[in-house]
Enzyme design. Structure first.
Site, PDB file in Angstrom:
ATOM      1  N   ASP A 181      -4.963  42.013  20.109  1.00 40.07           N
ATOM      2  CA  ASP A 181      -6.310  41.878  20.666  1.00 40.07           C
ATOM      3  C   ASP A 181      -6.894  40.485  20.367  1.00 40.07           C
ATOM      4  OD1 ASP A 181      -8.676  42.638  21.905  1.00 40.07           O
ATOM      5  OD2 ASP A 181      -8.933  44.460  20.713  1.00 40.07           O
ATOM      6  N   ASP A 235     -11.899  46.869  29.464  1.00 37.43           N
ATOM      7  CA  ASP A 235     -12.463  47.968  28.684  1.00 37.43           C
ATOM      8  C   ASP A 235     -13.216  48.957  29.572  1.00 37.43           C
ATOM      9  OD1 ASP A 235     -11.458  47.363  26.224  1.00 37.43           O
ATOM     10  OD2 ASP A 235     -13.211  46.241  25.536  1.00 37.43           O
TER      11      ASP A 235
HETATM   12  C1  DGJ Z   1     -11.312  45.534  22.389  1.00 41.64           C
HETATM   13  C2  DGJ Z   1     -10.210  46.202  23.165  1.00 41.64           C
HETATM   14  O1  DGJ Z   1     -10.304  45.878  24.509  1.00 41.64           O
HETATM   15  C3  DGJ Z   1     -10.295  47.704  22.959  1.00 41.64           C
HETATM   16  O2  DGJ Z   1      -9.321  48.350  23.743  1.00 41.64           O
HETATM   17  C4  DGJ Z   1     -10.136  48.025  21.509  1.00 41.64           C
HETATM   18  O3  DGJ Z   1      -8.840  47.702  21.089  1.00 41.64           O
HETATM   19  C5  DGJ Z   1     -11.188  47.276  20.704  1.00 41.64           C
HETATM   20  N1  DGJ Z   1     -11.186  45.892  20.980  1.00 41.64           N
HETATM   21  C6  DGJ Z   1     -10.954  47.489  19.229  1.00 41.64           C
HETATM   22  O4  DGJ Z   1     -11.794  46.726  18.467  1.00 41.64           O
END
Ligand code: DGJ
Length: 726
Positions: A480, A550
């Site tokens: 991430d 997201d």
């Molecule tokens: C952002 C990501 O896009 C999510 O899927 C998740 O992993 C969160 N971060 C976790 O902090």
């Protein structure tokens, strides 16, 4: 195939479907005299003719004290070049600028030689396209006044209508030279009746398609946020005015790069378009020591005369065949369950085990423990930089053993390039954060960016990561990246090198990611950046799939997926079913089939009916994903941005099976009653999973697929499977 004709000075790259033709004029500038559909007739004389009245054709030569004409009919500022000079001969925008010792801005590279070879060679320090079924021409240029060289490569691929281009700048001047612009390519087209489509957005709303007709002058698509970003993607295309999904000339562009970028079009008064693409020159400079080289990322140029989808399918073949390197990529990808939206930071060993058990009941084959398992990470204010297991919270060994005992794979989340100021790492190494002295630092999601320009920082994080990954049997890693770069200052680099920070951060990302990928070749790495803010070809060279956004509500995600899939194949696009209430689980499952299928909800709360629905779609994924979605051809049928329907169709390469997904966004009953399909074999007979009827492919492509009977309400999805009948 690439050939060179000595008599005509022409280098011709062709794959039988497209031609890219370069004429090396005797003035020393290679001219791009043709890029397009393969043809039989070439006449450099007529093909390179600039407007007759254009008189920028002669110079004063101090050696002779007289006026001379450019050799070979060269017309400056008009000729379509492979590498325009700067501050001499050309005002359209040069891809490379490197000031001379006397302070002159002039940068003027002239042809020295070229070589042609089969295949392509990897770039040093940067990800790049690979494969044997391609050939490359490498031109060598020398700057007019000094021993500064450029190697300029163009590779053409046999299995897709794509060329990749880049420059490597080599300093043999005996002095340091400073690059103030080092882009990857230039492409000059002899017309400007195009529209530029690019993909802008923001968090949870990535990649909205924005189309503008080229106007006289400059248009730019760029990021200066340190990564490719949610705000703009590196993929963009030019389409001939009036082009559709199926008709017209379309030229796609992308960059094998994950940092700041700039695509610039300059539409000139003479009806030409000058395109440059590469690293963003904003706040960029690079001190190139004598004997050193600067390698620019590869730019990808994709051609189609069969409309936007023709270009798009070529890009998909290119990405699948020449970008993705994960060795199991063409194998089946397991159904993924991710813990994030189900429990966020709040979990225990037992609750995770109960998630694993219930995820298995909906067909999950890979369980991913997301954020929150390390350091003191109970919310997003702490923990980043401390990659040791929080044993008070989770018994990782037990969780992994449970997962594997059930026959499921196990995956884990990292955010390697970041640091919280509350972390142990920051206490020990406050200088590891990217910041300027004791000035305040913007906290994006409460975190700072690590100074990834430093090898010791990369080593520290690498060693922490492998301490976990060597010890535990991890099959998948989610990588991430949740903030952007604002303070692009590294205390580690001297004053004269601060223009290198952005690019060095990207190189640091590749160093760390490359080392992890190489150490664990069987572990799949999924890219992610606060959703889909680093969805690019550089990342895809290491990560066969990327979390797309997201936003998982299909009503919004459909636009994100539809638009992302113009430049990237569906098999790269992580797409999950979550607990959004607008759709039932069958519809959400059907939607997620057009991506890499997965789940992200509290599985303990699913009803028996919901479990049954998800099992149904998981079965469809297991049956059809590999041949039809992962490796098949994609057709965009109805654009959800129009607000009515979202319709996509995938066809297996052997044209035996097709999946069609339609989603009614606005309670419309009749607007798309007969949906004309594409890409089927007109002579094959297909059985429709909905009504069991069998028709020839030409029926579905001319009459259409009758979708009217079940569209009764908004947000209803229909999935049709057409299979070749016996
Ligand atoms: C952002 C990501 O896009 C999510 O899927 C998740 O992993 C969160 N971060 C976790 O902090």
């Amino acid at each position: 195939m690439i050939s060179f004709d000595k008599a005509s000075h022409i280098v011709k790259l062709t794959n039988g479907s497209i031609d890219y033709v370069v004429y090396i004029n005797t003035e020393g500038y290679p001219e791009t005299i043709y890029f397009g559909k393969a043809m039989r007739d070439f006449n450099p004389e007529t093909m390179r003719t600039a407007p007759k009245w254009h008189d920028e054709t002669h110079v004063y030569d101090p050696k002779t004290g007289s006026e001379r004409w450019f050799a070979d009919g060269f017309k400056q500022n008009v000729a379509p070049l492979e590498l325009s000079p700067h501050a001499r001969r050309d005002k359209r925008g040069a891809p490379i600028i490197c000031m001379r010792e006397n302070g002159s801005f002039a940068t003027d590279f002239l042809y020295v030689s070229h070589r042609i070879f089969n295949g392509t060679e990897p770039l040093v320090g940067l990800p790049s396209a690979h494969g044997d079924n391609c050939s490359t021409v490498e031109f060598l240029f020398r700057e007019r006044t000094r021993e500064l060289y450029v190697k300029h490569r163009i590779t053409i691929f046999d299995d897709c209508d794509v060329v990749v281009k880049n420059y490597t700048i080599i300093n043999k001047t005996g002095l340091n030279v400073t690059l103030s612009r080092a882009m990857s390519m230039q492409l000059d087209l002899p017309r400007n009746n195009y529209a530029l489509t690019h993909f802008s957005g923001r968090w949870a709303a990535e990649r909205n398609a924005v189309t503008n007709k080229l106007v006289d002058g400059v248009q730019e698509v760029s990021s200066n946020l340190g990564a490719t970003s949610a705000e703009e993607n590196t993929f963009a295309y030019l389409s001939e005015l009036g082009a559709t999904y199926t008709h017209g000339e379309v030229i796609g562009f992308n960059l094998v790069y994950s940092g700041n970028f700039k695509l610039r079009t300059y539409s000139d008064m003479l009806g030409g378009t000058h395109i440059t693409y590469g690293i963003n020159d904003e706040d960029f400079s690079w001190v190139l020591a004598d004997g050193d080289s600067f390698v620019t990322p590869q730019a990808v140029v994709c051609y189609s005369s069969d409309g936007i989808d023709g270009m798009s399918r070529n890009m998909h073949d290119f990405v699948r065949n020449h970008i993705v390197t994960y060795r199991h990529d063409r194998e089946y990808k397991p159904v993924l369950f991710n813990s994030w939206e189900g429990c966020y930071f709040t979990f225990t060993t037992d609750s995770i085990i109960s998630y694993i058990d219930d995820a298995a009941k909906i067909g999950a084959e890979l369980f991913v423990l997301d954020d929150g398992w390390f350091g003191r990470r109970n919310d997003d204010r702490d923990g980043l930089g401390d990659w040791y297991i929080n044993t008070d919270k989770i018994d990782l060994g037990k969780v992994i053993a449970h997962c594997h005992a059930k026959g499921m794979k196990f995956g884990i989340w990292f955010e390697p390039e970041m640091i919280n100021f509350t972390s142990d790492l920051f206490k020990a190494h406050p200088d590891y954060a990217l910041r300027e002295g004791n000035e305040d630092v913007f906290l994006g999601r409460h975190q700072m960016h690590l100074d990834m320009t430093r090898d010791d920082v990369v080593d520290n994080i690498y060693n922490q990561m492998i301490a976990v990954l060597d010890r535990y049997d991890v099959d998948y890693l989610k990588w991430d990246y949740n903030r952007r770069v604002y303070e692009h200052y590294s205390g580690h680099l001297g004053a004269e090198r601060q223009g290198e920070v952005y690019h060095r951060l990207t190189l640091g990302y590749y160093k760390l990611l490359g080392r992890i990928a190489a150490r664990y070749p069987d572990m799949m790495i999924e890219g992610c950046a606060g959703g889909g803010a680093r969805f690019d070809l550089g990342t895809l060279c290491y990560c066969p799939q990327i979390w797309t956004s997201d936003e998982s509500n299909p009503a919004r995600r459909c636009t994100i997926n539809f638009n992302t899939s113009f430049g990237y194949p569906l098999c790269t696009m992580g797409t999950h079913v979550n607990d959004c209430k607008l759709f039932d689980y069958r519809a959400k499952g059907q939607f997620a089939l057009f991506g890499t299928y997965g789940y992200e909800m509290n599985p303990n709360k699913l009803t028996a009916e919901e479990v049954a629905m998800l099992n149904e779609t998981a079965e469809l994924y297991k049956r059809y994903h590999k041949d039809v979605v992962e490796n098949g051809d994609l057709y965009h049928i109805a654009d959800p941005s129009d607000g009515e329907y979202y319709i996509m169709q995938c066809v297996s390469k052997d044209r035996a099976t097709s999946l069609v997904l339609s989603m009614n966004l606005r309670c419309q009953k009749d607007r798309f009653r007969f949906v004309r399909l594409r890409g089927l074999d007109p002579d094959k007979r297909y059985k429709n999973s909905h009504d069991g009827k069998v028709y020839y492919g030409d029926y579905y492509m001319n009459v259409g697929l009758n979708c009217s009977q079940e569209w009764h309400q908004e947000f209803e999805c229909q999935l049709f499977v057409l299979e070749e009948a016996e």
